[in-house]
Design a protein around this motif. Structure first.
Motif, PDB file in Angstrom:
ATOM      1  N   PRO A  30      76.295  46.067  64.691  1.00  0.00           N
ATOM      2  CA  PRO A  30      77.414  46.718  63.989  1.00  0.00           C
ATOM      3  C   PRO A  30      77.615  46.185  62.581  1.00  0.00           C
ATOM      4  O   PRO A  30      77.916  46.939  61.661  1.00  0.00           O
ATOM      5  CB  PRO A  30      78.617  46.402  64.890  1.00  0.00           C
ATOM      6  N   GLU A  31      77.433  44.856  62.406  1.00  0.00           N
ATOM      7  CA  GLU A  31      77.619  44.279  61.080  1.00  0.00           C
ATOM      8  C   GLU A  31      76.512  44.750  60.131  1.00  0.00           C
ATOM      9  O   GLU A  31      76.763  45.031  58.955  1.00  0.00           O
ATOM     10  CB  GLU A  31      77.619  42.754  61.157  1.00  0.00           C
ATOM     11  N   ALA A  32      75.282  44.867  60.645  1.00  0.00           N
ATOM     12  CA  ALA A  32      74.174  45.333  59.815  1.00  0.00           C
ATOM     13  C   ALA A  32      74.434  46.754  59.320  1.00  0.00           C
ATOM     14  O   ALA A  32      74.214  47.071  58.144  1.00  0.00           O
ATOM     15  CB  ALA A  32      72.868  45.275  60.611  1.00  0.00           C
ATOM     16  N   GLU A  33      74.911  47.605  60.204  1.00  0.00           N
ATOM     17  CA  GLU A  33      75.216  48.978  59.816  1.00  0.00           C
ATOM     18  C   GLU A  33      76.349  49.013  58.788  1.00  0.00           C
ATOM     19  O   GLU A  33      76.335  49.825  57.857  1.00  0.00           O
ATOM     20  CB  GLU A  33      75.574  49.796  61.056  1.00  0.00           C
ATOM     21  N   ARG A  34      77.323  48.101  58.949  1.00  0.00           N
ATOM     22  CA  ARG A  34      78.436  48.049  58.002  1.00  0.00           C
ATOM     23  C   ARG A  34      77.938  47.613  56.624  1.00  0.00           C
ATOM     24  O   ARG A  34      78.356  48.172  55.606  1.00  0.00           O
ATOM     25  CB  ARG A  34      79.518  47.099  58.521  1.00  0.00           C
ATOM     26  N   TRP A  35      77.034  46.644  56.582  1.00  0.00           N
ATOM     27  CA  TRP A  35      76.473  46.187  55.303  1.00  0.00           C
ATOM     28  C   TRP A  35      75.800  47.349  54.573  1.00  0.00           C
ATOM     29  O   TRP A  35      76.011  47.551  53.372  1.00  0.00           O
ATOM     30  CB  TRP A  35      75.448  45.084  55.552  1.00  0.00           C
ATOM     31  N   LEU A  36      74.982  48.096  55.289  1.00  0.00           N
ATOM     32  CA  LEU A  36      74.279  49.213  54.661  1.00  0.00           C
ATOM     33  C   LEU A  36      75.257  50.285  54.187  1.00  0.00           C
ATOM     34  O   LEU A  36      75.099  50.856  53.102  1.00  0.00           O
ATOM     35  CB  LEU A  36      73.267  49.817  55.635  1.00  0.00           C
ATOM     36  N   ALA A  37      76.265  50.580  55.006  1.00  0.00           N
ATOM     37  CA  ALA A  37      77.253  51.597  54.627  1.00  0.00           C
ATOM     38  C   ALA A  37      78.046  51.150  53.390  1.00  0.00           C
ATOM     39  O   ALA A  37      78.299  51.948  52.479  1.00  0.00           O
ATOM     40  CB  ALA A  37      78.198  51.869  55.798  1.00  0.00           C
ATOM     41  N   GLU A  38      78.436  49.886  53.349  1.00  0.00           N
ATOM     42  CA  GLU A  38      79.188  49.387  52.196  1.00  0.00           C
ATOM     43  C   GLU A  38      78.333  49.400  50.936  1.00  0.00           C
ATOM     44  O   GLU A  38      78.817  49.708  49.843  1.00  0.00           O
ATOM     45  CB  GLU A  38      79.679  47.966  52.482  1.00  0.00           C
ATOM     46  N   ARG A  70      71.225  41.518  51.080  1.00  0.00           N
ATOM     47  CA  ARG A  70      71.027  40.101  51.374  1.00  0.00           C
ATOM     48  C   ARG A  70      72.314  39.313  51.150  1.00  0.00           C
ATOM     49  O   ARG A  70      73.098  39.607  50.244  1.00  0.00           O
ATOM     50  CB  ARG A  70      69.938  39.500  50.471  1.00  0.00           C
ATOM     51  N   ASP A  71      72.476  38.300  52.001  1.00  0.00           N
ATOM     52  CA  ASP A  71      73.545  37.314  51.828  1.00  0.00           C
ATOM     53  C   ASP A  71      72.970  35.979  52.270  1.00  0.00           C
ATOM     54  O   ASP A  71      72.938  35.661  53.453  1.00  0.00           O
ATOM     55  CB  ASP A  71      74.766  37.684  52.657  1.00  0.00           C
ATOM     56  N   ARG A  72      72.472  35.227  51.308  1.00  0.00           N
ATOM     57  CA  ARG A  72      71.741  33.981  51.555  1.00  0.00           C
ATOM     58  C   ARG A  72      70.550  34.262  52.494  1.00  0.00           C
ATOM     59  O   ARG A  72      69.721  35.094  52.156  1.00  0.00           O
ATOM     60  CB  ARG A  72      72.685  32.911  52.096  1.00  0.00           C
ATOM     61  N   ALA A  73      70.502  33.627  53.658  1.00  0.00           N
ATOM     62  CA  ALA A  73      69.347  33.806  54.547  1.00  0.00           C
ATOM     63  C   ALA A  73      69.465  35.071  55.399  1.00  0.00           C
ATOM     64  O   ALA A  73      68.506  35.449  56.078  1.00  0.00           O
ATOM     65  CB  ALA A  73      69.178  32.586  55.455  1.00  0.00           C
ATOM     66  N   ASN A  74      70.603  35.710  55.379  1.00  0.00           N
ATOM     67  CA  ASN A  74      70.812  36.908  56.184  1.00  0.00           C
ATOM     68  C   ASN A  74      70.393  38.143  55.388  1.00  0.00           C
ATOM     69  O   ASN A  74      70.701  38.257  54.199  1.00  0.00           O
ATOM     70  CB  ASN A  74      72.278  37.032  56.588  1.00  0.00           C
ATOM     71  N   VAL A  75      69.724  39.058  56.046  1.00  0.00           N
ATOM     72  CA  VAL A  75      69.239  40.246  55.345  1.00  0.00           C
ATOM     73  C   VAL A  75      69.189  41.429  56.292  1.00  0.00           C
ATOM     74  O   VAL A  75      68.868  41.289  57.483  1.00  0.00           O
ATOM     75  CB  VAL A  75      67.835  39.996  54.728  1.00  0.00           C
ATOM     76  N   VAL A  76      69.511  42.604  55.772  1.00  0.00           N
ATOM     77  CA  VAL A  76      69.366  43.876  56.488  1.00  0.00           C
ATOM     78  C   VAL A  76      68.446  44.752  55.651  1.00  0.00           C
ATOM     79  O   VAL A  76      68.711  44.967  54.461  1.00  0.00           O
ATOM     80  CB  VAL A  76      70.723  44.591  56.694  1.00  0.00           C
ATOM     81  N   ARG A  77      67.365  45.241  56.251  1.00  0.00           N
ATOM     82  CA  ARG A  77      66.416  46.100  55.539  1.00  0.00           C
ATOM     83  C   ARG A  77      66.389  47.477  56.189  1.00  0.00           C
ATOM     84  O   ARG A  77      66.322  47.588  57.411  1.00  0.00           O
ATOM     85  CB  ARG A  77      65.005  45.514  55.577  1.00  0.00           C
ATOM     86  N   ARG A  78      66.401  48.485  55.356  1.00  0.00           N
ATOM     87  CA  ARG A  78      66.228  49.845  55.873  1.00  0.00           C
ATOM     88  C   ARG A  78      64.780  50.068  56.254  1.00  0.00           C
ATOM     89  O   ARG A  78      63.860  49.509  55.654  1.00  0.00           O
ATOM     90  CB  ARG A  78      66.608  50.875  54.805  1.00  0.00           C
ATOM     91  N   SER A  79      64.574  50.898  57.258  1.00  0.00           N
ATOM     92  CA  SER A  79      63.251  51.415  57.591  1.00  0.00           C
ATOM     93  C   SER A  79      63.336  52.930  57.475  1.00  0.00           C
ATOM     94  O   SER A  79      64.399  53.483  57.184  1.00  0.00           O
ATOM     95  CB  SER A  79      62.833  50.994  58.998  1.00  0.00           C
ATOM     96  N   LEU A  80      62.236  53.611  57.719  1.00  0.00           N
ATOM     97  CA  LEU A  80      62.243  55.056  57.533  1.00  0.00           C
ATOM     98  C   LEU A  80      63.232  55.741  58.469  1.00  0.00           C
ATOM     99  O   LEU A  80      63.866  56.728  58.102  1.00  0.00           O
ATOM    100  CB  LEU A  80      60.828  55.613  57.765  1.00  0.00           C
ATOM    101  N   ASP A  81      63.382  55.219  59.675  1.00  0.00           N
ATOM    102  CA  ASP A  81      64.252  55.863  60.660  1.00  0.00           C
ATOM    103  C   ASP A  81      65.357  54.937  61.173  1.00  0.00           C
ATOM    104  O   ASP A  81      65.949  55.200  62.207  1.00  0.00           O
ATOM    105  CB  ASP A  81      63.423  56.352  61.856  1.00  0.00           C
TER     106      ASP A  81
END
Length: 460
Positions: A435-443, A414-425
């Motif tokens: 691309p930014e969402a994938e970068r957030w998860l990788a970082e 999470r970054d304020r109102a922005n969020v990336v959530r993993r799912s099973l797949d």
């Protein structure tokens, strides 16, 4: 009358060599036994009902079945399982086909057990690729290996696809909304059957369709999609059959709890019944369904499934469960309905707590991880009839949420109102591009990003 895809028949020259080829590709293949007509088989199957049958001649005698198998190689036929073969045959006669009368069949397994069935040929002879044949199991087939292949899809290139479509529709298969005579769903194993050439989609107002591909002209005419506990997808050709392997939930360690979940679920569900998808084949909901909730109480089945997971986790000694005041759990999502019951699972140090909220008289289930809880799942989405797609999909969604929660790793960033959530797949995001969402998860996974990260150890 229930009808489903049962199995694909693939003729091979040497069964042992064929079994070795499939095993070398990572697909379990085990001897099935011998038929009275002199053929023998190897079965490629797993926990599901559908399977692939590798078949070869096991006798020097001559009869229609042996003679056909002896000269054939690759996919040669396929079977549709029915619960009443006489009723199914009558339905096909009424549809203008001329199926043969049913005849008995059997197989003696390597352990000496006799498996029996009745079959009905729809085409000119045994293992004719023009049409499938019907099978009614007299002796139910036991489940295959727990790590075996689950058939998810079959793509065929019959000489007359419209004639095959007539058979499937007469037996109760449901045609896709966009390819109503080329892509079919059955009511049993949920195997998708496609008939090439797929052709142009039927354009339905208010919806989007995508063009299908029949594959290269020099590729195998028949393909099968198999789910396995593997980590990556793969495509290969085995015995003249295009085989597409895809990972399923069994690749997660927490899937080992599924038998215990099923056992607890069978006790907790009581008289709560399953129900089919009311919109099979992608059928559009009726306008009035959006403002209608026919039976909200049936969604309590989902609460029973969530409770079954809680019971299985505690029963395995992986954690403790505590019923808490619903107001004691803070959820990182807007709450339109207050929970009527909330349970918190806590595991070993390093794991994140799992919160399970049951809302609106336990007809909605919400699963989250962390404190405050990042919401991984809320089902049903709204509860109206238009959004209902059957109990099987909803129960699978509950399972996926627990597999993800118990699997550990990065759950959300999470970054304020922005969020990336993993799912099973994969993942979902709000306010963040792909691309930014994938970068957030990788970082977050690499420890480079720490703020706003919800992560934890695996529970097992």
């Amino acid at each position: 009358m229930a009808a489903r895809f049962d199995h694909l028949v693939v003729a091979v020259e040497d069964l042992d060599e064929a079994a070795c080829r499939w095993r070398a590709a990572g697909v379990p293949a085990e001897r099935g036994g011998a038929h009275p007509v002199g053929t023998e088989n190897v079965l490629v199957r797993g926990p599901g009902a559908a399977y692939v049958e590798l078949i070869a001649a096991g006798s020097d005698e001559s009869n229609p079945w042996l003679d056909r198998i002896r000269v054939a190689r690759g996919p040669i036929s396929w079977a549709i399982a029915v619960d009443d073969i006489d009723a199914a045959r009558a339905a096909l006669v009424e549809a203008g086909l001329d199926p043969d009368p049913p005849v008995p069949g059997s197989r003696r397994t390597p352990a000496g057990e006799l498996v029996e069935w009745r079959v009905c040929d729809l085409a000119a002879g045994p293992y004719d690729d023009a049409l499938p044949f019907l099978i009614e199991w007299i002796t139910p087939m036991p489940a295959g290996p727990a790590n075996g292949a689950v058939v998810e899809s079959v793509a065929l290139t019959p000489p007359d696809p419209d004639r095959v479509a007539d058979v499937l529709l007469a037996l109760g298969f449901v045609g896709s909304r966009h390819w109503p005579r080329r892509v079919f769903h059955d009511a049993g194993t949920e195997v998708v059957v496609s008939l090439a050439p797929i052709g142009e989609p039927v354009q339905v107002p208010g919806s989007i369709s995508f063009m299908g591909s029949d594959g290269p002209d020099d590729g195998p005419a028949t393909s099968v999609g198999l789910a396995l506990p593997v980590q990556e997808t793969a495509s290969l050709t085995l015995d003249g059959l295009a085989v597409h392997l895809s990972p399923d939930e069994r690749r997660f360690a927490a899937s080992a709890l599924l038998p215990a979940v099923e056992a607890v679920f069978s006790r907790l569900r009581g008289d709560l019944a399953d129900w089919p998808d009311p919109h099979p084949g992608g059928r559009a909901p009726l306008e009035e369904e959006y403002s209608r909730v026919t039976d909200p109480a049936r969604y309590r089945l989902l609460a029973a499934r969530a409770d079954a997971w809680i019971g299985a986790v505690v029963g395995a000694g992986l954690g403790t469960a505590e019923a808490v005041d619903p107001s004691a759990v803070s959820w990182l999502a807007e709450q339109h309905l207050p929970p009527s019951r909330t349970v918190v699972l806590r595991g070993a140090p390093g794991t994140q707590p799992i919160s399970v909220g049951l809302l609106d008289d336990e007809t909605f289930v919400q699963v989250g991880v962390g404190d405050p809880a990042e919401v991984l799942l809320r089902e049903p989405v709204c509860g109206c009839d238009a959004c209902d797609d059957g109990s099987a999909r909803l129960l699978a969604s509950i399972d996926e949420a627990f597999l993800l929660a118990l699997g550990g790793g990065v759950y959300a960033v999470r970054d304020r109102a922005n969020v990336v959530r993993r799912s099973l797949d994969g993942w979902s995001s709000t306010g963040v591009t792909g691309p930014e969402a994938e970068r957030w998860l990788a970082e977050a996974a690499d420890g480079v990003r720490v703020d706003g990260v919800v992560r934890g150890d695996a529970w097992l």
